[in-house]
Design a protein around this motif. Sequence first.
Motif, mmCIF file in Angstrom:
data_model
loop_
_atom_site.group_PDB
_atom_site.id
_atom_site.type_symbol
_atom_site.label_atom_id
_atom_site.label_comp_id
_atom_site.label_asym_id
_atom_site.label_seq_id
_atom_site.Cartn_x
_atom_site.Cartn_y
_atom_site.Cartn_z
ATOM 1 N N THR A 1 0.854 -1.185 0.000
ATOM 2 C CA THR A 1 0.000 0.000 0.000
ATOM 3 C C THR A 1 0.888 1.233 0.000
ATOM 4 N N PRO B 1 -7.166 -4.748 -5.176
ATOM 5 C CA PRO B 1 -7.402 -4.115 -3.866
ATOM 6 C C PRO B 1 -7.572 -5.159 -2.760
ATOM 7 N N LEU B 2 -7.229 -4.763 -1.541
ATOM 8 C CA LEU B 2 -7.286 -5.667 -0.397
ATOM 9 C C LEU B 2 -8.735 -6.010 -0.059
ATOM 10 N N ASN B 3 -9.066 -7.287 -0.182
ATOM 11 C CA ASN B 3 -10.392 -7.777 0.179
ATOM 12 C C ASN B 3 -10.345 -8.936 1.167
ATOM 13 N N PHE B 4 -9.296 -9.740 1.065
ATOM 14 C CA PHE B 4 -9.204 -10.931 1.906
ATOM 15 C C PHE B 4 -7.727 -11.239 2.133
ATOM 16 N N GLU C 1 -11.412 -10.688 6.271
ATOM 17 C CA GLU C 1 -12.060 -9.950 5.194
ATOM 18 C C GLU C 1 -11.939 -8.450 5.463
ATOM 19 N N ALA C 2 -11.600 -7.697 4.439
ATOM 20 C CA ALA C 2 -11.466 -6.239 4.542
ATOM 21 C C ALA C 2 -12.479 -5.583 3.616
ATOM 22 N N HIS C 3 -13.313 -4.721 4.198
ATOM 23 C CA HIS C 3 -14.342 -4.021 3.424
ATOM 24 C C HIS C 3 -14.144 -2.525 3.621
ATOM 25 N N THR C 4 -13.750 -1.839 2.556
ATOM 26 C CA THR C 4 -13.423 -0.417 2.631
ATOM 27 C C THR C 4 -14.625 0.444 2.275
ATOM 28 N N THR C 5 -14.858 1.483 3.073
ATOM 29 C CA THR C 5 -15.910 2.460 2.808
ATOM 30 C C THR C 5 -15.306 3.857 2.866
ATOM 31 N N MET D 1 -12.549 1.270 7.350
ATOM 32 C CA MET D 1 -12.422 -0.115 6.892
ATOM 33 C C MET D 1 -12.956 -1.062 7.958
ATOM 34 N N ARG E 1 -16.299 -15.397 7.295
ATOM 35 C CA ARG E 1 -16.147 -16.653 6.556
ATOM 36 C C ARG E 1 -15.395 -17.688 7.386
#
Length: 391
Positions: A77, A102-105, A110-114, A118, A124
């Motif tokens: 990053t 992009p970073l998701n897992f 799990e990474a969820h960006t808003t 984050m 899961r």
Amino acid sequence: MSQPLGFVHSSFPNHVCHLRKALYGLKQAPRAWYSRLSTRLVELGFKGYKSDTSLFILRSGLDITLFLIYVDDIIVTGSNSTSIAGLIAKLQEDFALKDLGPLNFFLGVEAHTTASGMYLSQRRYISDLLHKTKMHEAKPVTSPMSSSTILSKHSGTSLLDPTSYRSAVGSLQYLSLTRPDIAFAVSKVCQFMANPTEDHWSAVKRILRYLKHTINHCVFLHRDTTFTLQAFSDADWTSCLDDRRSTTGYCLYLGRNLISWTSRKQRTISHSSTESEYRAVAQATAEIVWLQSLLSELGISSSSPPLLWCDNIGATYLAANPLFHARTKHIEIDVHFVRDFVSTNALSISFSFLQRSDCRYLHKALTHGKVQFSQGQSQYPRTPLEIAGAY
């Protein structure tokens, strides 16, 4: 060592093969891989960190690129996407890299960006664990451990096959990375790995039932420009029935973000509640010192010293007053390093009678109401997105 079957040379029966490349799975393979990758990163201008040897940084003018390694899983990053793309292209010349975007897992998280920050979730991972332990159809509960539960290594009958217990507890340990609410319960069941009983297995299944109830909870990291460190420490004096050792719990915030937490049984027996609280303060201080060192290497500084909250007035006096020698000479010298930081204004320790319960669930089991109260005081937001709850 001997030559492998099928490769024995008739003229040199006592010789062995010379390994030209580290093989995956050998004991020295991770070290060889890290040495090769870190050498290449240094050649590209990166600098390794002393506080965390898996983190490398590259500064070029106002641009900064961070390179985080976990064996062969990597996060890259930085402030300039063009520089990141160029770095990946250069590394692909030497290594077989696959850019996953992009970073998701990453490593089960799990990474969820808003726009506001984050969310880090192991939803899961929890689902897989519930199916693995056949607890996916169990009845949910609202707390990870009953406040009336008393666990001891002598309670209950021993399990005939402790393999399932040890496997489940090991998985729960990794799950504690994003779930501070189960840290104490997991720490407790970890103490009986040598000879688990039916009572201990029931405690593990309760944690799994709680995870089913809170499967969508996660850690939320705010987009914040405040880098003030604030910590909360607490201890439960002589809470272990087997050896009467106390339990330490502390959590650290960087600005509004909860970034570190621990629930751990202390190594020695404390003569008083003040001593156990002081040991908790010392352990929290050690974590603060490490985080300060990491932030300093990142070029991040704070205008005010870290603030450590403690709800024991005796422990706060003990950290600042060196005249209590007659009552504290049995405490190890290394614990008193807290005084050095307080005396140089590198750390501020404050007493609060009505301390926030941020770390209350890190050293004792709470009822459902108190669990909710602790979550509310910790300002763990809820989100209307597909991640239904957040810590």
